[in-house]
Scaffold this active site. Structure first.
Site, PDB file in Angstrom:
ATOM      1  N   TYR A   1       0.831  -1.207   0.000  1.00  0.00           N
ATOM      2  CA  TYR A   1       0.000   0.000   0.000  1.00  0.00           C
ATOM      3  C   TYR A   1       0.869   1.262   0.000  1.00  0.00           C
ATOM      4  CZ  TYR A   1      -3.742   3.147   1.700  1.00  0.00           C
ATOM      5  OH  TYR A   1      -4.650   4.170   1.862  1.00  0.00           O
TER       6      TYR A   1
ATOM      7  N   LYS B   1       0.990   3.958  -3.005  1.00  0.00           N
ATOM      8  CA  LYS B   1       0.625   5.347  -2.741  1.00  0.00           C
ATOM      9  C   LYS B   1       1.778   6.297  -3.052  1.00  0.00           C
ATOM     10  CE  LYS B   1      -3.665   4.937  -1.466  1.00  0.00           C
ATOM     11  NZ  LYS B   1      -4.707   5.404  -2.408  1.00  0.00           N
TER      12      LYS B   1
END
Length: 323
Positions: free
Chosen positions: A182, A186
């Protein structure tokens, strides 16, 4: 959200069309409602899987419910249930907005999932799936929206109107030890956004990225111990705190804001400064050798707190009025 009445001040997004991905729930829903409230016609995109890890059978219900809510309030919206991580379906999403509204003006990328695991335990599929939905999903929609704006600009010989708002996370800024997939995705979205901002500026398009903090299905574990306000009132972690910034960045008033990273939550917006060189060392000869590197870097890091990393963990401590 009603758009009627000639005596009223024109809404800032009147006449514009927008796509919001992941708009069936949480942040995306709040953003779609805000864009509609400001006058935009909205394509509510959501693949509709019930699990925050992307599991479960896809359903059109979440997207359709938000689209109905917008129409019931006097706005214009339709649902789209394609998977933005699929190149062809992302293309169809952009084409559907153009076909319905004649053009696309605003793209808000919000769709995402979680597959949390420590890096030494993470399966290949857990890495690939998260990077696919977040990073590739952002690229896919951006690619086709960008082509649309470039073609329109070339045809008219002048800049057009285009706004992209992408969604990163403080997990990228702070390192987030249990979310290597993640955090990496991101961080990649920030790089995609700054590259896009530079590439599309001459066509009249801006691209910015936000790091929102909100209580949603995706963050239920993170904020499990934090309750909302007593006696009513808006929860500081409500997605409704984030949506106004997205609406503003989508508006003509934000024309000078491009390639920026903003952290937003609970009545606070922070503009994050781009990285700066903290220290610089030059070799005595043409190149560094091991001993000289040890001398300069060893001395430099000996003066810094043990365990300090590049991760900007202090961003997590921002509160209203700080910074």
């Amino acid at each position: 959200m009603s758009h009627g009445g000639s005596h009223r001040t024109p809404l800032p997004l009147a006449g514009l069309s927008a796509i919001v991905t992941g708009a069936g729930r949480g942040l995306g829903r709040a953003e779609a409602l805000e864009l509609a409230r400001l006058g935009a016609a909205v394509v509510v995109n959501d693949f509709g899987q019930p699990g925050r890890d992307g599991s479960g059978e896809a359903s059109a219900a979440p997207a359709e419910e938000v689209a109905r809510e917008i129409r019931a309030a006097g706005g214009t919206a339709f649902a789209h249930t394609g998977d933005v991580a699929d190149f062809a379906q992302a293309r169809q999403l952009v084409e559907s907005a153009i076909a319905e509204f004649g053009k696309l003006d605003v793209l808000v990328n919000n769709a995402g999932i979680l597959r949390d695991r420590m890096v030494f335990s993470m399966a290949e599929e857990e890495w690939d799936t998260v990077v696919r939905v977040h990073l590739k999903g952002h690229f896919n929609t951006t690619r086709f929206a960008a082509a649309h704006w470039r073609e329109r600009s070339k045809a008219s010989g002048a800049p057009v109107y285009g706004r992209i708002v992408n969604t990163s996370s403080e997990a990228f800024l702070a390192g987030s030890a249990g979310q290597p997939n993640y955090a990496a995705a991101k961080g990649g979205i920030v790089g995609l956004t700054t590259s896009t901002a530079l590439a599309l500026a001459k066509y009249g398009v801006t691209a910015n990225v936000i790091c929102p903090r909100a209580r949603t299905r995706m963050t239920e574990d993170v904020f499990a111990g934090l309750s909302g306000p007593e006696g009513g009132g808006l929860d500081p972690l409500a997605p409704e705190h984030v949506a106004p910034l997205v609406g503003y960045l989508a508006s003509p008033a934000a024309a000078r804001i491009n390639g920026q990273l903003l952290v937003v939550h609970g009545g606070m917006v922070a503009v994050v400064e781009r990285p700066r060189v903290q220290a610089k060392f030059d070799s005595k000869e043409d190149t560094f050798g091991y001993e000289e590197l040890d001398a300069v870097l060893g001395a430099h890091f000996a003066q810094r707190p043990a365990g300090e990393t590049f991760a900007a963990a202090e961003v997590l401590g921002l509160r209203r009025g700080e910074g």
